[in-house]
Design an enzyme around this catalytic site. Structure first.
Site, PDB file in Angstrom:
ATOM      1  N   LYS A 223       0.836  -1.212   0.000  1.00 10.11           N
ATOM      2  CA  LYS A 223       0.000   0.000   0.000  1.00 10.11           C
ATOM      3  C   LYS A 223       0.873   1.265   0.000  1.00 10.11           C
ATOM      4  CE  LYS A 223      -3.077   3.033   0.707  1.00 10.11           C
ATOM      5  NZ  LYS A 223      -4.423   3.311   0.329  1.00 10.11           N
ATOM      6  N   CYS A 277      -3.561  10.817   1.365  1.00 11.03           N
ATOM      7  CA  CYS A 277      -2.819   9.563   1.206  1.00 11.03           C
ATOM      8  C   CYS A 277      -1.457   9.766   0.557  1.00 11.03           C
ATOM      9  CB  CYS A 277      -3.631   8.600   0.353  1.00 11.03           C
ATOM     10  SG  CYS A 277      -5.330   8.506   0.882  1.00 11.03           S
TER      11      CYS A 277
HETATM   12  N1  SAJ Z   1      -1.737  14.865  -8.909  1.00  9.28           N
HETATM   13  C1  SAJ Z   1      -0.877  15.624  -9.673  1.00  9.28           C
HETATM   14  N2  SAJ Z   1      -0.539  15.165 -10.911  1.00  9.28           N
HETATM   15  C2  SAJ Z   1      -1.030  14.008 -11.425  1.00  9.28           C
HETATM   16  C3  SAJ Z   1      -1.903  13.226 -10.626  1.00  9.28           C
HETATM   17  C4  SAJ Z   1      -2.237  13.687  -9.365  1.00  9.28           C
HETATM   18  O1  SAJ Z   1      -0.397  16.681  -9.271  1.00  9.28           O
HETATM   19  O2  SAJ Z   1      -0.689  13.669 -12.569  1.00  9.28           O
HETATM   20  C5  SAJ Z   1      -2.118  15.352  -7.557  1.00  9.28           C
HETATM   21  C6  SAJ Z   1      -3.615  15.614  -7.411  1.00  9.28           C
HETATM   22  O3  SAJ Z   1      -3.969  16.886  -7.894  1.00  9.28           O
HETATM   23  C7  SAJ Z   1      -3.789  15.490  -5.906  1.00  9.28           C
HETATM   24  C8  SAJ Z   1      -2.761  14.421  -5.532  1.00  9.28           C
HETATM   25  O4  SAJ Z   1      -1.873  14.330  -6.623  1.00  9.28           O
HETATM   26  O5  SAJ Z   1      -3.450  16.707  -5.254  1.00  9.28           O
HETATM   27  C9  SAJ Z   1      -3.345  13.056  -5.223  1.00  9.28           C
HETATM   28  O6  SAJ Z   1      -4.370  12.737  -6.134  1.00  9.28           O
HETATM   29  P1  SAJ Z   1      -4.542  11.279  -6.777  1.00  9.28           P
HETATM   30  O7  SAJ Z   1      -5.692  11.307  -7.703  1.00  9.28           O
HETATM   31  O8  SAJ Z   1      -3.251  10.838  -7.362  1.00  9.28           O
HETATM   32  O9  SAJ Z   1      -4.786  10.311  -5.534  1.00  9.28           O
HETATM   33  P2  SAJ Z   1      -5.785  10.284  -4.245  1.00  9.28           P
HETATM   34  O10 SAJ Z   1      -5.057  10.870  -3.092  1.00  9.28           O
HETATM   35  O11 SAJ Z   1      -7.134  10.807  -4.548  1.00  9.28           O
HETATM   36  O12 SAJ Z   1      -5.947   8.672  -4.059  1.00  9.28           O
HETATM   37  C10 SAJ Z   1      -4.770   7.856  -3.953  1.00  9.28           C
HETATM   38  C11 SAJ Z   1      -4.894   6.666  -4.927  1.00  9.28           C
HETATM   39  N3  SAJ Z   1      -3.596   5.996  -5.034  1.00  9.28           N
HETATM   40  C12 SAJ Z   1      -3.026   5.771  -6.234  1.00  9.28           C
HETATM   41  O13 SAJ Z   1      -3.518   6.124  -7.292  1.00  9.28           O
HETATM   42  C13 SAJ Z   1      -1.717   5.040  -6.201  1.00  9.28           C
HETATM   43  C14 SAJ Z   1      -5.956   5.694  -4.420  1.00  9.28           C
HETATM   44  O14 SAJ Z   1      -5.994   4.511  -5.234  1.00  9.28           O
HETATM   45  C15 SAJ Z   1      -5.662   5.293  -2.970  1.00  9.28           C
HETATM   46  O15 SAJ Z   1      -6.646   4.382  -2.473  1.00  9.28           O
HETATM   47  C16 SAJ Z   1      -5.710   6.565  -2.142  1.00  9.28           C
HETATM   48  O16 SAJ Z   1      -4.651   7.423  -2.591  1.00  9.28           O
HETATM   49  C17 SAJ Z   1      -5.525   6.150  -0.682  1.00  9.28           C
HETATM   50  O17 SAJ Z   1      -6.529   6.141   0.048  1.00  9.28           O
HETATM   51  O18 SAJ Z   1      -4.426   5.741  -0.312  1.00  9.28           O
END
Ligand code: SAJ
Length: 431
Positions: A223, A277
């Protein structure tokens, strides 16, 4: 032995959907939470968190009598622990490990273990779902064993233990929790083989994805690895954006060109990494192995430094604007921040770098700053004393400097940017 009653301890963003999912399969579910308000809300068939489709699921589960919420644990056949794992107030601070490192605090897991221990019985299964540092499941098993010396546990009794224990981390994407709970594969890390097998049996009540068996420590690390991988990838994109700014190269064009290579898939830069996360979990690895986790630690620092960089870009834009408009002073400069949520198309402002940037700009600017966030109806005064929420429609007519912070669909579709508006674009949609 099959599971008739399931208890979910911690009814937040993961616990409540999980509890509702078991209940939707007509299993008796007892949700436990220390928050009386959450318990009362759920028992009325309502929800205290925001997640699409969850309200219908919880309403049906409660009215049909499969789900109830309580503040004190009751006997059950399986206990799923989905409580927060925050950071400790004090950080590890050593020069040799590159400065401040926050450490996870297992106090809620400890409290949950001690709360369920009195009602545990032979044959029960206890699953830790909370994202945890490596070793937390073994620690939980120790807390349970210390509290119940009349029962045997898998860390000493192995396959013959009275109580089985596993770590099965949640991996669902906020906003898509109900679908991903069913569809995603699950990593199942039992302390013994039997612990894993019983956990698979439990999850198969609603999980359509594969339930893949490993041990508890590997499941914990899996995880953390998933979220750290994403953090490192985003840090790479964010670092590129800073480099490209220096070299006068359009980072968005650069990334789309590089991504035409069949084995390259660079993520998108932004104002920083938010949410509960991705910006948190890598620290669970760094704090355990600070000497080894060099890249993961650096990625955290790169992503955490991005909001400050954006704020400095806005300050520079204001200075340039004043130079170009010598009759004006800083009070006359109308700044609008577009997007406050931690990622696109959601209303969740918690742990949002965009909100932090907007607040910081409002704090230092001598006149009211416009916040534009189509996903929220109002902002509290606590968020900022010096900001007003305005509608997106017409916002550009009240703007000299537009700070693009979140690529919400409304903003992406917007094509009529007035040429006189100066744009600080962290998402590359208003170039
Ligand atoms: N972000 C960027 N650039 C990108 C992608 C995301 O700057 O190309 C930023 C987003 O704007 C945001 C942050 O990253 O601020 C996180 O967003 P996210 O969509 O990547 O993830 P979360 O936090 O909504 O959910 C993540 C997910 N993990 C992965 O994709 C590896 C989800 O599957 C997990 O279950 C969740 O964390 C968790 O609960 O751990």
């Amino acid at each position: 032995m099959s599971f008739e009653t399931i208890s979910v301890v911690g009814l937040g963003y993961i616990g409540l959907p999980t509890a509702a999912m078991f209940a939707s399969r007509k299993l008796k579910v007892i949700g436990v939470d220390v928050n009386q308000y959450a318990v009362d809300t759920i028992n009325q068939g309502k929800i205290h968190i925001i997640e699409p489709d969850l309200d219908m699921l919880v309403h049906a589960a409660v009215t049909e009598g499969y789900l109830k919420a309580v503040t004190t644990p009751e006997p059950a056949d399986a206990f799923l622990i989905a409580v927060p794992t925050p950071f400790k107030a004090n950080r590890i601070n050593k020069e040799s490990i590159g400065g401040d490192v926050p450490e996870p605090d297992l106090k809620y897991i400890e409290a949950a273990s001690k709360a369920i221990a009195p009602v545990l019985k032979k044959g029960d299964l206890v699953i830790l779902e909370s994202t945890s540092p490596v070793g937390a499941t073994e620690q939980m098993a120790e807390w349970l064993a210390e509290a119940r010396t009349d029962l045997t546990f898998p860390q000493s009794a192995g396959e013959n233990a009275d109580v089985n224990i596993a770590h099965c981390p949640e991996r669902v994407l906020p906003g898509h929790v109900v679908r991903e709970l069913v569809e995603n594969d699950r990593v199942i890390g039992g302390i013994s083989k039997r612990c894993s097998e019983r956990s698979v049996e439990l999850y198969k009540n609603f999980v359509a994805g594969d339930c893949v068996i490993t041990n508890a420590r590997t499941a914990e690390m899996a995880k953390l690895t998933e979220n750290s991988y994403r953090d490192v990838q985003i840090a790479f994109a964010n670092e590129l954006s800073v480099i490209c700014d220096k070299l006068d190269i359009d980072v968005w064009e650069l990334i789309s060109l590089a991504n035409r290579h069949p084995r390259i898939n660079i993520l998108q830069p932004g104002p920083g990494v938010g949410g509960h996360c991705i910006a948190v979990d890598p620290w669970f690895i760094v704090s355990k192995t600070p000497e080894q986790a060099q890249l993961i630690h650096t990625a955290r620092k790169v992503n955490d430094a991005k909001p400050e960089w954006v704020i400095n870009k806005v300050k520079l834009a204001v200075a340039n604007f004043l130079q170009a408009n010598p009759t004006k002073t800083a009070v006359d400069v109308r700044i609008s921040c577009f997007g406050l949520a931690f990622k696109p198309n959601i209303d969740d402002l918690r742990e949002s770098p965009s909100l932090a940037i907007a607040q910081q700009i409002a704090k230092s600017h001598p006149s009211i700053v416009n916040f534009v966030e189509p996903n929220v109806a109002e902002i509290s005064k606590n968020l900022s004393e010096n900001a007003q929420l305005i509608q997106f429609e017409g916002a550009m007519h009240q703007t000299d400097i537009a700070v693009m912070l979140v690529d919400h669909a409304e903003f992406k579709n917007f094509k009529e940017l007035p040429t006189e508006v100066v744009v600080v674009d962290t998402k590359g949609i208003w170039k």
